[in-house]
Motif scaffolding. Structure first.
Motif, PDB file in Angstrom:
ATOM      1  N   ALA A 106       0.828  -1.201   0.000  1.00 33.55           N
ATOM      2  CA  ALA A 106       0.000   0.000   0.000  1.00 33.55           C
ATOM      3  C   ALA A 106       0.865   1.254   0.000  1.00 33.55           C
ATOM      4  O   ALA A 106       0.620   2.193  -0.765  1.00 33.55           O
ATOM      5  N   ARG A 110      -6.951  -1.132   2.257  1.00 34.40           N
ATOM      6  CA  ARG A 110      -8.239  -1.614   1.758  1.00 34.40           C
ATOM      7  C   ARG A 110      -8.165  -1.922   0.265  1.00 34.40           C
ATOM      8  O   ARG A 110      -8.723  -2.919  -0.202  1.00 34.40           O
ATOM      9  N   THR A 111      -7.455  -1.075  -0.479  1.00 36.36           N
ATOM     10  CA  THR A 111      -7.320  -1.296  -1.917  1.00 36.36           C
ATOM     11  C   THR A 111      -6.553  -2.572  -2.204  1.00 36.36           C
ATOM     12  O   THR A 111      -6.939  -3.370  -3.069  1.00 36.36           O
ATOM     13  N   SER A 120      -1.173   3.734  -2.176  1.00 37.41           N
ATOM     14  CA  SER A 120      -2.535   3.228  -2.141  1.00 37.41           C
ATOM     15  C   SER A 120      -2.951   3.029  -0.685  1.00 37.41           C
ATOM     16  O   SER A 120      -2.374   3.622   0.219  1.00 37.41           O
ATOM     17  N   THR A 121      -3.975   2.219  -0.459  1.00 36.74           N
ATOM     18  CA  THR A 121      -4.450   1.947   0.891  1.00 36.74           C
ATOM     19  C   THR A 121      -4.476   0.445   1.147  1.00 36.74           C
ATOM     20  O   THR A 121      -4.499  -0.360   0.202  1.00 36.74           O
ATOM     21  N   ARG A 177      -7.367   1.839 -13.329  1.00 37.39           N
ATOM     22  CA  ARG A 177      -8.628   2.204 -12.674  1.00 37.39           C
ATOM     23  C   ARG A 177      -8.807   3.720 -12.668  1.00 37.39           C
ATOM     24  O   ARG A 177      -9.900   4.235 -12.912  1.00 37.39           O
ATOM     25  N   PHE A 210      -8.705  -5.497  -1.447  1.00 35.14           N
ATOM     26  CA  PHE A 210      -9.779  -5.633  -2.435  1.00 35.14           C
ATOM     27  C   PHE A 210      -9.272  -6.339  -3.692  1.00 35.14           C
ATOM     28  O   PHE A 210      -9.919  -7.261  -4.202  1.00 35.14           O
ATOM     29  N   TYR A 211      -8.115  -5.909  -4.194  1.00 40.46           N
ATOM     30  CA  TYR A 211      -7.592  -6.525  -5.411  1.00 40.46           C
ATOM     31  C   TYR A 211      -7.163  -7.970  -5.173  1.00 40.46           C
ATOM     32  O   TYR A 211      -7.205  -8.794  -6.092  1.00 40.46           O
ATOM     33  N   LEU A 239       0.095  -4.107  -9.066  1.00 36.21           N
ATOM     34  CA  LEU A 239      -0.812  -3.226  -8.325  1.00 36.21           C
ATOM     35  C   LEU A 239      -0.779  -1.811  -8.878  1.00 36.21           C
ATOM     36  O   LEU A 239      -1.828  -1.175  -9.057  1.00 36.21           O
ATOM     37  N   THR A 261      -3.877   0.117 -10.581  1.00 36.16           N
ATOM     38  CA  THR A 261      -4.334   1.377 -10.003  1.00 36.16           C
ATOM     39  C   THR A 261      -4.399   2.469 -11.063  1.00 36.16           C
ATOM     40  O   THR A 261      -5.369   3.237 -11.125  1.00 36.16           O
TER      41      THR A 261
END
Length: 206
Positions: free
Chosen positions: A34, A42-43, A39-40, A81, A46-47, A74, A78
């Protein structure tokens, strides 16, 4: 190995066994993934749940560890997205090689898929550049309005203000946000009528 045994001599077999072994690939925790991708947690999770990120293994405590190649994955995901690609589109791109029957087929499929995405991104870039230019021009036009003290003009007669009338062409965002009728811009008769209408609206009924 006996902890009390004497250390091997520098010239003896096995002296460099530790340094001669290939170094293991450094694994990254979820937190490091992260942080390094901006990023986080949570991200990242999620992935992983979506099957896009693949942990190499788990620690004894159950924490996921990732190969560094997954960090590139990742960051690419990202970016895609952020560019507006759907999750299904991204999965299709990532699975191009896996779903192909040969190297040639993989390359051909990748070329088709990526070419389509490139065209979409070019169109989006054109839109984003146009919007950026419009918003930049809008901020320049309305900057003098930050010092506006004309209570008679605001908010119904802004189009009669010299800040607006001095502009050859008003950016679209100015026209929308300040309710400027493009037909009235630089039309003295319509401006006078608009100003008169605004003034009459301010008069108190007899």
């Amino acid at each position: 190995m006996d902890p009390h045994a004497p250390a091997p001599r520098a010239d003896s077999p096995g002296a460099n066994a530790e340094t001669d072994r290939p170094r293991e690939t450094q694994l990254l925790t979820t937190g490091e993934m992260a942080r390094l991708s901006n990023s986080t947690l949570r991200t990242v999770r999620f992935y992983e749940e979506e099957g896009i990120l693949r942990p190499a293994r788990r620690t004894d405590g159950g924490h996921r560890l990732f190969e560094r190649t997954e960090l590139d994955r990742l960051m690419l995901v990202t970016d895609m997205r952020m560019a507006g690609l759907s999750l299904d589109d991204i999965k299709a791109i990532l699975d191009v090689k896996k779903s192909a029957t040969s190297g040639a087929a993989a390359a051909q499929q990748a070329t088709r898929v990526l070419a389509a995405r490139i065209d979409e991104l070019k169109e989006k870039l054109a839109i984003l550049n146009r919007l950026r230019d419009d918003l930049e021009e809008t901020t320049k036009v309305v900057e003098p309005c930050t010092r506006c003290e004309d209570e008679k003009a605001f908010p119904t007669a802004c189009e009669t203000c010299t800040v607006m009338t001095s502009q050859p062409v008003l950016p679209r965002s100015v026209r929308v946000l300040w309710s400027i009728n493009p037909c009235n811009h630089h039309d003295p008769a319509r401006k006078a009528a608009a100003a008169a209408g605004g003034a009459e609206g301010e008069k108190e009924p007899a």
